[in-house]
Structures are given as structure tokens and as C-alpha cells.
Write an enzyme that holds these catalytic residues in place. Structure first.
Site, PDB file in Angstrom:
ATOM      1  N   ASP A   1      -6.831   4.074  -4.600  1.00 57.25           N
ATOM      2  CA  ASP A   1      -7.387   3.957  -3.250  1.00 57.25           C
ATOM      3  C   ASP A   1      -8.081   5.302  -2.970  1.00 57.25           C
ATOM      4  OD1 ASP A   1      -7.192   1.894  -0.874  1.00 57.25           O
ATOM      5  OD2 ASP A   1      -6.899   3.835   0.056  1.00 57.25           O
TER       6      ASP A   1
ATOM      7  N   LYS B   1       0.861  -1.194   0.000  1.00 54.79           N
ATOM      8  CA  LYS B   1       0.000   0.000   0.000  1.00 54.79           C
ATOM      9  C   LYS B   1       0.884   1.225   0.000  1.00 54.79           C
ATOM     10  CE  LYS B   1      -4.504   0.788   0.579  1.00 54.79           C
ATOM     11  NZ  LYS B   1      -5.500  -0.239   0.254  1.00 54.79           N
TER      12      LYS B   1
HETATM   13  N1  GLU Z   1      -7.339   0.082  -2.913  1.00 53.19           N
HETATM   14  C1  GLU Z   1      -8.111  -1.097  -3.133  1.00 53.19           C
HETATM   15  C2  GLU Z   1      -8.122  -1.952  -1.879  1.00 53.19           C
HETATM   16  O1  GLU Z   1      -7.936  -1.472  -0.782  1.00 53.19           O
HETATM   17  C3  GLU Z   1      -7.713  -1.843  -4.386  1.00 53.19           C
HETATM   18  C4  GLU Z   1      -6.302  -2.325  -4.454  1.00 53.19           C
HETATM   19  C5  GLU Z   1      -5.903  -2.911  -5.812  1.00 53.19           C
HETATM   20  O2  GLU Z   1      -6.716  -2.921  -6.716  1.00 53.19           O
HETATM   21  O3  GLU Z   1      -4.765  -3.341  -5.907  1.00 53.19           O
HETATM   22  O4  GLU Z   1      -8.410  -3.119  -1.930  1.00 53.19           O
END
Ligand code: GLU
Length: 418
Positions: free
Chosen positions: A146, A106
Site C-alpha cells: 500500500d 488492512k
Molecule cells: N493496497 C491495495 C489496495 O488498497 C492492494 C491490496 C492488495 O493487493 O491486497 O487495494
């Protein structure tokens, strides 16, 4: 909303809570509670007036036992190192819960994007992409959208990476616009998995979705798409909120019309179809069949949980309940369907996007939605099977037991490399 609960400590507590349901030694478990590495960087970016501004940014690569690190990048003034570490860990267990071949990562930039022009945001994004370049790649670490990021930012990151690497590699990032290699169905995927989880949950609990009352905290991408798709199943969206506050209507809103209003005015507050304006905390304690927290971490702490009256909670946000809130809701026999299943549609369709990018062969939206449904329904079945066949006290503990078991298997099959 609780400011003082550290989400990284919450993640570690969630892992500990599930440990007794997994065949894992203490030292291997400890390994699963810490990120492998965290990039912390300070971006210096030229503003439109010629001045230079500094922005803190992070990328945490939590665990890569099951595949490349995977997870979004958020732009928010509240971003900090421990939050990013927690979010990257939740991605590991989310990808394992739905059994897609990724680890977890992340990223985030400490910024309120509403205060900057598009060209300033582009320079901030390209600056971060330049810092990320050595540690990302389609087989290494694959960022995505995100909170407060979307197709525009993903397209900039892809372009920066490809320009610097002198290649085309659309699979380095997901959540792109379809013309830049994005997948159909990606934008509504998080809301779609929330709807699918709620649908399966109601069936499992013997509850009727027709005319079920639903409150949605956070009417952004995840919340509004969940509301729309649940409305299509016959549910009644009686309340919705954003950072400006909440609106309530006993007979239910038209989810699409409410979104149009928010698009035009910037918030749900002031909507003329509303019978009542209320706070986010009021919304979270409404007596509804289904509550969907779809905003940020720690929305419900133990105090607020005492007043929660919903029968079922589906976590579209990451980490919206503190561990103490979980304990209170367990005692009150509220069924909480955890984030690592409920909102996993986003990363699942990111996986489909990456597969399409690598094959340079693109799917119809119908195929995307069908494959997503299969992944979420299978994961739901795995979860309730474990919940029913063990004495796991909550669905979250059962979910972590499934997910940790899969990560441990991958780790142990590969062996330790110092
Ligand atoms: N930000 C989204 C999550 O928390 C998607 C992450 C992604 O697609 O890699 O799951």
C-alpha cells in the site's frame, strides 16, 4: 484536504447510504460496519546507532465472509487505528465489487520511511511480520503493498513468515518481486484498472478519450501508471502532483519523462517542461475532462468540491472524497467512479498472484492483463447496470449496493456462528 473527517465514519456513512438498495436487515447491516478484530501492537526496533525506537502498528481484519482477509500494509506517519479500520472495510467492498473471493483487511505502521535506512526498515518490517505471523496465512489473511511499501517489504515479510513457519508459502503475501513469487503486471495493476475504468466510463458517457485533458493528484505508483496508460490511449496529462506540489502544462506532459524527472529529483516540482507550478488544491479544481485523485484519503472535502470543474472523477486513491464532497459533486452532476472499482486492479492482480503461487504455475504478463481487463470490465458493467436500473443517486451508492449484496449473500448462506 480535510484533516478532521474520520475515514471510518465515512465508510459507515457510505454503507448506510447504500442500505436501502440492498435486501438486508438492520442487524446484519450493522455487522458489516465494524471490523471483526484489530491487532494493535508496539514494535521495538534497534536503530543503526544501537538505540531502540518504538513504532505503533495495526492490522484490521474487517470481514471474512467471502474469503481470507486481504489488503495492503502502509507506512505513513498519519496511520491510525480508525484509518486502518476504514481502509480494511473498503477492501471488503472492493473485493466484492470485482467479485474476487476475499474478505478485507488492512495494516499500517506509524512511520515516515524516508527518515530511516534500509536496514532499519528491514528490522521494522520483520518485527511487524513476526507480530502478524499468528494471524496471517494464505487461507487466513494475505497482506500486500500500500502507500510507501512495495516488493522489497513484501519479500521481507514472506521471508520472515516462511523462516518462522519452516515452510515455503509464497501465497501468504502478494506484491512480491517476480523472482520471489510475484506476478508480472502487479506493479502497474492499480494504474491499469484506473485506465480501464476511465476508458469504459468515457465510452458509457459518450466522451472521447483522444485529447481528453487529465489531472493526476499523486504521481506515485497508482497515479503515474494510470497517467502513462491513459496517455497511450491518446489522453493529455496536463497536470500532476505529489506532496511537494503540482505542475501544469496546457499541451500536456510526456508521462514517462515526468516520472524520470521525479525518480531523479524526488518530486515533480521544478520540472522544466512545466508552464506553471501550483498547489494540490489548484490541481484538484482544474477544468479538465478527467480528474484522478491518486494520493490519500480526504483530498477533496465539501468546500473544495464546490470548486471542482472536472467532468469525470476516477478515484485511484482509497477514500479521496469525503461523503460531503460526494454530495456536492452529485449536485454538480460530476460523475465519480468510486475507489472500490477504479483502483481494484491492485488487489485483482494480487488475487492472480495468489492463484499462481498456489498452483506454482506462472502466467505471462499478457494473460495477467487480459484477465484483469475482463474482471474490471465485468465489474464496470455490473455497476452501471445497477446505477441505471435503480434510483441510486450516485455511482458510489450503486457500487456499494452491488458489493454489500454479495457480502450479505455469502453471510446468509453460511449462517451465523456465535
Ligand atoms: N493496497 C491495495 C489496495 O488498497 C492492494 C491490496 C492488495 O493487493 O491486497 O487495494
Amino acid at each position: 484536504m480535510s484533516e478532521d473527517v474520520n475515514p471510518f465514519e465515512s465508510l459507515q456513512e457510505q454503507i448506510d447510504d447504500a442500505a436501502q438498495y440492498v435486501d438486508v436487515s438492520r442487524d446484519v447491516l450493522e455487522r458489516l460496519k465494524h471490523p471483526e478484530r484489530v491487532l494493535e501492537t508496539t514494535l521495538s526496533v534497534e536503530m543503526d546507532d544501537g538505540s531502540i525506537e518504538l513504532f505503533k502498528a495495526y492490522r484490521s481484519q474487517f470481514n471474512g465472509d467471502r474469503g481470507p482477509y486481504k489488503g495492503g500494509i502502509r507506512y505513513h506517519p498519519g496511520v491510525n487505528r480508525d484509518e486502518v479500520k476504514a481502509l480494511s472495510g473498503w477492501m471488503v467492498y472492493k473485493c466484492a465489487m470485482v467479485n474476487i473471493p476475499y474478505g478485507g483487511g488492512k495494516g499500517g505502521i506509524v512511520i515516515d520511511p524516508s527518515e530511516y535506512s534500509a536496514s532499519e526498515l528491514e528490522r521494522v518490517t520483520r518485527s511487524f511480520a513476526t507480530e502478524l505471523r499468528p494471524i496471517v496465512g494464505e487461507d487466513r489473511d494475505i497482506p500486500a503493498p500500500d502507500v510507501n511499501t512495495g516488493q522489497r517489504e513484501m519479500n521481507w515479510i514472506k521471508d520472515t513468515y516462511e523462516t518462522l513457519e519452516r515452510t515455503t508459502e509464497p501465497g501468504v503475501i502478494t506484491g512480491k518481486a517476480p523472482d520471489s513469487g510475484g506476478s508480472l503486471g502487479r506493479v502497474e495493476a492499480t494504474g491499469r484498472s484506473t485506465m480501464l475504468t476511465a476508458r469504459e466510463a468515457f465510452e458509457w458517457l459518450g466522451k472521447d478519450m483522444e485529447d481528453a485533458t487529465v489531472a493526476v493528484q499523486g504521481y506515485g505508483n497508482a497515479g503515474w501508471n494510470a497517467a502513462k496508460l491513459l496517455e497511450d490511449l491518446g489522453a493529455n496529462i496536463v497536470a500532476a502532483s505529489d506532496s511537494s506540489g503540482a505542475v501544469y502544462r496546457e499541451s500536456g506532459f510526456d508521462a514517462r519523462a515526468l516520472k524520470d524527472f521525479k525518480r531523479e529529483t524526488g518530486s515533480v516540482s521544478g520540472y522544466d517542461e512545466a508552464e506553471e507550478e501550483m498547489s494540490n488544491d489548484d490541481l484538484l479544481t482544474l477544468d479538465v475532462d478527467l480528474l484522478i485523485p491518486a494520493a490519500l484519503e480526504n483530498a477533496i472535502d465539501a468546500d473544495l468540491a464546490e470548486d471542482v470543474e472536472a467532468d469525470v472523477v476516477c478515484e485511484a486513491a482509497n477514500g479521496p472524497l469525503t461523503p460531503d464532497a460526494d454530495d456536492v459533486l452529485q449536485e454538480k452532476e460530476v460523475y465519480v467512479f468510486p475507489d472500490i472499482l477504479t483502483n481494484a486492479g491492485g488487489v485483482t492482480v494480487s488475487y492472480f498472484e495468489w492463484v499462481q503461487n498456489r498452483q506454482r504455475f506462472y502466467w505471462t504478463e499478457e494473460r495477467v492483463n487480459e484477465e484483469l481487463e475482463r474482471v474490471i470490465v465485468d465489474a464496470f458493467d455490473d455497476l452501471v447496470e445497477t446505477f441505471d436500473s435503480t434510483d441510486a443517486p450516485t455511482l458510489r451508492v450503486a457500487a456499494y449496493a452491488v458489493a454489500i449484496g454479495r457480502v450479505v449473500d455469502a453471510y446468509e448462506q453460511g449462517g451465523n456462528w456465535p
